[in-house]
Structure formats: structure tokens, C-alpha cells
Motif scaffolding. Structure first.
Motif, PDB file in Angstrom:
ATOM      1  N   ILE A 164      53.546  63.824  84.235  1.00  0.00           N
ATOM      2  CA  ILE A 164      52.736  62.746  83.673  1.00  0.00           C
ATOM      3  C   ILE A 164      52.032  63.289  82.441  1.00  0.00           C
ATOM      4  O   ILE A 164      51.450  64.379  82.480  1.00  0.00           O
ATOM      5  CB  ILE A 164      51.693  62.240  84.698  1.00  0.00           C
ATOM      6  N   THR A 166      48.971  63.078  80.098  1.00  0.00           N
ATOM      7  CA  THR A 166      47.611  62.534  80.226  1.00  0.00           C
ATOM      8  C   THR A 166      46.758  62.912  79.014  1.00  0.00           C
ATOM      9  O   THR A 166      47.097  63.805  78.240  1.00  0.00           O
ATOM     10  CB  THR A 166      46.915  63.073  81.496  1.00  0.00           C
ATOM     11  N   GLU A 167      45.644  62.204  78.897  1.00  0.00           N
ATOM     12  CA  GLU A 167      44.637  62.540  77.888  1.00  0.00           C
ATOM     13  C   GLU A 167      44.012  63.879  78.258  1.00  0.00           C
ATOM     14  O   GLU A 167      44.317  64.462  79.304  1.00  0.00           O
ATOM     15  CB  GLU A 167      43.553  61.440  77.850  1.00  0.00           C
ATOM     16  N   GLU A 171      43.478  62.858  83.505  1.00  0.00           N
ATOM     17  CA  GLU A 171      43.661  61.740  84.434  1.00  0.00           C
ATOM     18  C   GLU A 171      44.212  60.491  83.768  1.00  0.00           C
ATOM     19  O   GLU A 171      45.032  59.787  84.346  1.00  0.00           O
ATOM     20  CB  GLU A 171      42.333  61.415  85.123  1.00  0.00           C
ATOM     21  N   THR A 172      43.782  60.199  82.556  1.00  0.00           N
ATOM     22  CA  THR A 172      44.183  58.969  81.884  1.00  0.00           C
ATOM     23  C   THR A 172      45.593  59.123  81.317  1.00  0.00           C
ATOM     24  O   THR A 172      45.837  59.979  80.463  1.00  0.00           O
ATOM     25  CB  THR A 172      43.204  58.637  80.742  1.00  0.00           C
ATOM     26  N   PRO A 173      46.565  58.290  81.784  1.00  0.00           N
ATOM     27  CA  PRO A 173      47.932  58.402  81.276  1.00  0.00           C
ATOM     28  C   PRO A 173      48.015  58.012  79.803  1.00  0.00           C
ATOM     29  O   PRO A 173      47.299  57.133  79.336  1.00  0.00           O
ATOM     30  CB  PRO A 173      48.713  57.400  82.128  1.00  0.00           C
TER      31      PRO A 173
END
Length: 197
Positions: A164, A166-167, A171-173
Motif C-alpha cells: 500500500i 501511503t502518505e 496510514e492515509t492511502p
């Protein structure tokens, strides 16, 4: 809807007389022996590890699968015990048919494909079982046959990369991120694949 196959042994052949049992080595883990698998659940990168074993280095000429006669005590997609060791559940009626396995019980299903085991290295192989080509309804007899179409793939050539993007917070995709895979060559890095996340 489902294709169930029970595997008792997975054997590899290093050389010599293929009729001699001493020239075959079982690589299936003891806890996997006799397990019944739904082949239609093993798709899109979903894999089932069958075993790991130390083998002498050298070229191996083929593999064979010994198909089981008795199912395990698991539950199928209909929430029922397995009625057979090898069977198919059709759609849309959810009818259950036992799969006949020509010669698979006695001599095993041979997969003639060579591979090498190198000294002090791990060779990982994938048995790619094509269920749509392996299950055949036989003419007027009403029998369903298991005639496996299986390829041996080396994991190094068919690896799956997951992750994934992320930022910085972890956590933020990141939507629409472009991800690429590279491999080194003589001139630097060669991009072997790219995809938007």
C-alpha cells in the motif's frame, strides 16, 4: 462452483529409472498429506504451501501428484462434509459429481517439466492447476473426469508484489500513485512493470 482434489503425495524425480520408487522423493509436508483442496479458491495469487524439503543439488526431470482416494474431514462450500475425495460442484444447480481420475491413483499424475536445485539455495516452484481445462464431462456416460492440466512455474519468475502506498503518516492511502518494479542490468535499472495504485 468448486473443484475439490485430494493430494496424498507430491514427488520429484531426479533421474534413473522412473519406475523405481527409490528414484522418487516425496516433498509434501506430512501435515498436508491427504488434504482436500478447492482449486477455485487458489486463484489470483492465493497459494497453498505444500511442503519444503532438503534435496540433493542437480537437475530434476519431472514431478508427479498422487491423488487421494479418501477426503479430509473438512467442510465444502455447501457447508457439508466432503462426499468424495475428488469432486466438482456445478453452477447454478449446485449438483455434486465425483471426479474419476484415470490412472491417477496408481501411477500418479505426471508433470514432465525439468527444474534445477542449486547447492545451498532454495528453489521455489508453483504448481499452476488449470481447473477449467482439467475437469471434463465425459460424453453420454454422465461421468466427470479429472485430467489435470498443471504447469510448473519457478517462483522467481512469477513473484507477486503487494503493498500500500501511503502518505508520510503511514496510514492515509495515496490515490493514483504510480508504482514500478525495476531490475538491475548492465546499464543501470530496467523498468519491468508499472501500475497505478
Amino acid at each position: 462452483r468448486a473443484v475439490y482434489v485430494t493430494i496424498d503425495r507430491v514427488e520429484v524425480h531426479m533421474g534413473g529409472d522412473e519406475g523405481a520408487d527409490s528414484n522418487w522423493t516425496n516433498v509434501l509436508s506430512s501435515d498436508k498429506a491427504g488434504k482436500t483442496y478447492n482449486l477455485l479458491e487458489l486463484v489470483n495469487g492465493v497459494r497453498e504451501a505444500l511442503g519444503i524439503v532438503d534435496l540433493p543439488a542437480g537437475p530434476y526431470t519431472q514431478m508427479r501428484l498422487i491423488i487421494g482416494r479418501e477426503p479430509d474431514n473438512g467442510i465444502n462450500v455447501l457447508s457439508q462434509s466432503h462426499p468424495f475425495a475428488n469432486y466438482v460442484i456445478t453452477e447454478p444447480d449446485l449438483d455434486v459429481y465425483e471426479l474419476k481420475v484415470p490412472s491417477g491413483f496408481q501411477t500418479g499424475l505426471k508433470i514432465v517439466h525439468g527444474f534445477d536445485v542449486s547447492e545451498n539455495q532454495t528453489t521455489e516452484l508453483i504448481l499452476d492447476f488449470d481447473a477449467s481445462k482439467s475437469v471434463v464431462k465425459a460424453g453420454n456416460s454422465g461421468n466427470w473426469l479429472l485430467k489435470p492440466t498443471v504447469r510448473i512455474l519457478e517462483l522467481a519468475e512469477y513473484a507477486i508484489v503487494r503493498g500500500i502506498v501511503t502518505e508520510d503518516d503511514g496510514e492515509t492511502p495515496v490515490v493514483g500513485a504510480l508504482v514500478s518494479a525495476q531490475q538491475p542490468d548492465a546499464d543501470g535499472l530496467e523498468i519491468v512493470g508499472k501500475r497505478h495504485a
